[in-house]
Design an enzyme around this catalytic site. Sequence first.
Site, PDB file in Angstrom:
ATOM      1  N   GLY A  92      59.399   7.969  35.398  1.00 29.95           N
ATOM      2  CA  GLY A  92      60.863   7.972  35.333  1.00 29.95           C
ATOM      3  C   GLY A  92      61.447   6.671  35.845  1.00 29.95           C
ATOM      4  CB  ALA A  93      62.761   5.183  38.184  1.00 30.78           C
TER       5      ALA A  93
ATOM      6  CD  GLU B  26      58.571   3.752  44.997  1.00 29.68           C
ATOM      7  OE1 GLU B  26      57.638   4.087  45.740  1.00 29.68           O
ATOM      8  OE2 GLU B  26      58.737   4.251  43.865  1.00 29.68           O
ATOM      9  CG  ASN B  27      58.879  -2.248  41.453  1.00 31.15           C
ATOM     10  OD1 ASN B  27      57.733  -1.870  41.633  1.00 31.15           O
ATOM     11  ND2 ASN B  27      59.514  -2.085  40.296  1.00 31.15           N
TER      12      ASN B  27
ATOM     13  CD  GLU C 251      62.656   5.536  41.782  1.00 34.33           C
ATOM     14  OE1 GLU C 251      61.868   4.934  42.546  1.00 34.33           O
ATOM     15  OE2 GLU C 251      62.324   6.581  41.194  1.00 34.33           O
TER      16      GLU C 251
ATOM     17  CG  HIS D  83      60.856   5.692  46.953  1.00 37.31           C
ATOM     18  ND1 HIS D  83      59.938   6.333  47.745  1.00 37.31           N
ATOM     19  CD2 HIS D  83      60.758   6.276  45.727  1.00 37.31           C
ATOM     20  CE1 HIS D  83      59.323   7.273  47.028  1.00 37.31           C
ATOM     21  NE2 HIS D  83      59.801   7.253  45.807  1.00 37.31           N
TER      22      HIS D  83
ATOM     23  CD  GLU E 264      56.982   9.195  45.074  1.00 39.83           C
ATOM     24  OE1 GLU E 264      58.140   9.600  44.864  1.00 39.83           O
ATOM     25  OE2 GLU E 264      56.632   8.038  44.792  1.00 39.83           O
TER      26      GLU E 264
END
Length: 951
Positions: free
Chosen positions: A325-326, A328-329, A362, A365, A384
């Site tokens: 889905g995405a 979190e960099n 995100e 995170h 998570e």
Amino acid sequence: HTHTYSAMVSARLLVLSLFSASLVGSQPTESSQQVSSPPAHPAGEPSLSIDNLSFPWSRLRLPKYIIPLHYHLLLHPNLTSLSFTGSVQIQIDVQNNTNWVVLHSKGLQISKATILDQNLTHLSEQVLPVLHNPSHEQIGIFSPRVLSSGQKYFLYIEFGAELAEGFYGFYKSTYRTSTGETRTLASTHFEPTSARMAFPCFDEPSFKANFSVRIRRRPEYISLSNMPVIKTVEVSGDLLEDQFAPSVQMSTYLVAFVICDFKSVTGTTSSGVQVSIYAAPEKWQQTHYALEVAVKMLDFYEEFFNIRYPLPKQDLIAIPDFQSGAMENWGLTTYRETSLLYDPLTSSVSDKLWVTMVIGHELAHQWFGNLVTMEWWNDIWLNEGFARYMEYISVEATYPDLKVEEYLLHTCFAAVGHDSLNSSRPISSPAENPTQIKEMFDTVSYDKGACVLHMLRHFLTDEVFQRGIVRYLRKYSYKNAHNQDLWDSLANTCSEEDFISGKHCYSSSQASKNYLFAGEHLNLTAMMNTWTLQKGIPLVTVTRKGARLLLRQDRFLKTVLPSDPQWSTLQKGFLWHIPLTYKTDSSSTIHRHLMTSPTDSIHIGEEASWVKVNSDMTGYYMVHYEDGGWDVMTKLLSENHTALSYKDRTHLIHNAFQLVTAGHLPLNKALDLIGYLLLETHTVPLLQGLGYLEAFYHLVEKRDESVLTHNLGAYILRFFRAIIDQQTWSDSGTVSERRLRTEVLSLACHLDDPPCVKRARQHFTDWLQSNGTLNLPTDVAETVYSVGAQDDHGWASLLHTYKISLSEAQKHKILYALASSKDTSKLEGLLELGLEGKVIRSQDLSTLILMVARNPKGHYLAWDFVKKNWDTLVQKFQLGSFCIRNIIIGTTSQFSSPEELTEVQSFFESIKEQASQLRATQIALDNVLKNVRWVQRNLETLRKWLNEQMQ
């Protein structure tokens, strides 16, 4: 992917021929951080031989005595040849004398490696030998001179590779403009173990370091990374180099870079962080909602965690090809287009909520995961589970009108569905190789993790919980943590010396006195270990004995009955510390009791006529009311349902039907319980009850049971007639009302309800005549498309719109409609398009397979497709991925006969090599077994009950 393997083989050959520096094609130009290459050795001098060296390290995990401090990374991707070259200079701290540096590298061709001392002097005149161990994705670099303990060195490596196919590492993505031109971009996805595909690195979460990135690009592109660009220099006429600010200390899996030609919108948070949303140029107008959300959320989190976001900027970018889905960099979060873009004309209210929650996830995170990272992947739930839980807390605080708390129960129900099978796992589970690590990103880490945190927050109170997590985040900032560290922070314990030095915390011996909970001293670690170190969910059985409530706890299992021989083995040794809550009609208080033994009793008084356990389902446990207890609940709901909260009503419906599946309650009792829904006005319990009836319908319509299928459909339509007739074909109303509309009308049309189908047809005809320019109400668009897709012309028009639409939200609804066709040749064609990956992107293939599998006409088609193309699917998505798990569990989840169970078993047997590495195959088998037992136990009861209702 196939090409990573061949690249690895050729890398082996390259290194074996040990060519000298003069062969390297693109010598990076000198700059302050870069080192000069060693002189090429004169002809006579022998090069170090690789033949008599063997790989120095046998473990999957890297040695602990070499610690990376700072990476200087230069990358030059070529979007025409679809390859990249690069160099990395890693400052390392050596803590044992050694001749070897072992680190990760996967599919990279290493053209040169050297080691320099602190003064950037070469330790050796020769190019150093590089050994590969592809099975562990490691390389070993040999230094003829010993690296001394306590010293720092620089490791310098030049490398190159193709841009990856697929969704991991440094990979290519494409998009089409409205004029039909295909454009290419390059993006990264490293979590959990793919940074090593983009550059050689110490690719484990505890090796945190700083990263200084430089990227070369042509002027028509932009490049993005975790940090802002500090300067851009011209390397040559059509080549620019972006130099990014050094990052904070972080794990390799959070490094990211994108080279693209996207457009952006930018805003600033109240503390001055610059937030930008990037998307393909023609989707730019769909970025505005995400910008508003991201700015609000960052402000919220800075306040909630009481810790400033440490970077100057946060970019959010919609990548056209994205598996999950995405991601979190840190400072550059990447998203699937459906998770970030919001198009007011075609996105429904559910789409809007999804975008809001994913951004909330995100951005959470950036603290949970990025600032404080789990020590190793066995505790990935610390990232998570928290991020999933924070979705609810953040959206509730920033967008209360989205009513996100109505979804929390579903998160917990999803966790229960998985955890009540024997194939579940504990929240903290060992994971060593990349496939096992990828498999940790599952329902247990995310959903059970979130629900256990929700239980804990209610148990400790919001304030104690929040103070504890702030303490945890502060104490472990830029570091790594274990489960235990979280419990200590929440209980506010500290080491004896911290305590003696007067820090604000409790020594361990005092900590247990800190909680006076129902008069008991609490050991938080002992309690939480029962939820994170053992699998499964407890079932609390409640019996009323006069003024007392007798309690018993067992492990709740849906595939095994107490009368089965294996029951006692599967129950052995399971015990939870359960924070019970309950409510009676004799007081408005919610009472609490901590149950730590297999049996227990509570005094509730003679005068209570009913007792409801697990108030609002804040606890992660099931409740069974024995000895006529369910009749009391059924009576309460039918006579006075508002005496209970909507969450309590939903919880009762859920527990009743789960107990039916597990064989503790006859089906007719649960069906009688939901009879009260005629009086229900709240969306959540309504959809819960409707959801079970719909699930039964989907199960029986895939069996040879035409009479039963017809009767059940007729009953559902009759029972929910008033609610169906109340729905308008519009986008008006509250978020709850709009959700109800979408679900109810979708089911009514699926059951061929004449007024529903007629209305949908009319809308579809209007849409066709407008040449697709008419905007359908977003809440009913999927239903309208699905009815329209049933004839050839409608189906073809939808496929055409799918090809040209710029809205991913609209395309998702159309795909669902295309997959609902009764024409099997159309369904086969769709699956082939998905496999080919052009019209329907590979990223959407797993969703498409599940859509086809839900269709009674596509049920076996989807399964046969998976069996036939299994190797291709694994190669596309990688074995441990969400996609493979969803495909395995999703295509089998509607099987319900012993023959189908045997069929699934034999397919898994035929791919044993891979299946044995996967948890998903075991879950799928458990699911089918659960269905088989459900049918054997309940089908006749259902038939009989429906006949009585239809009289």
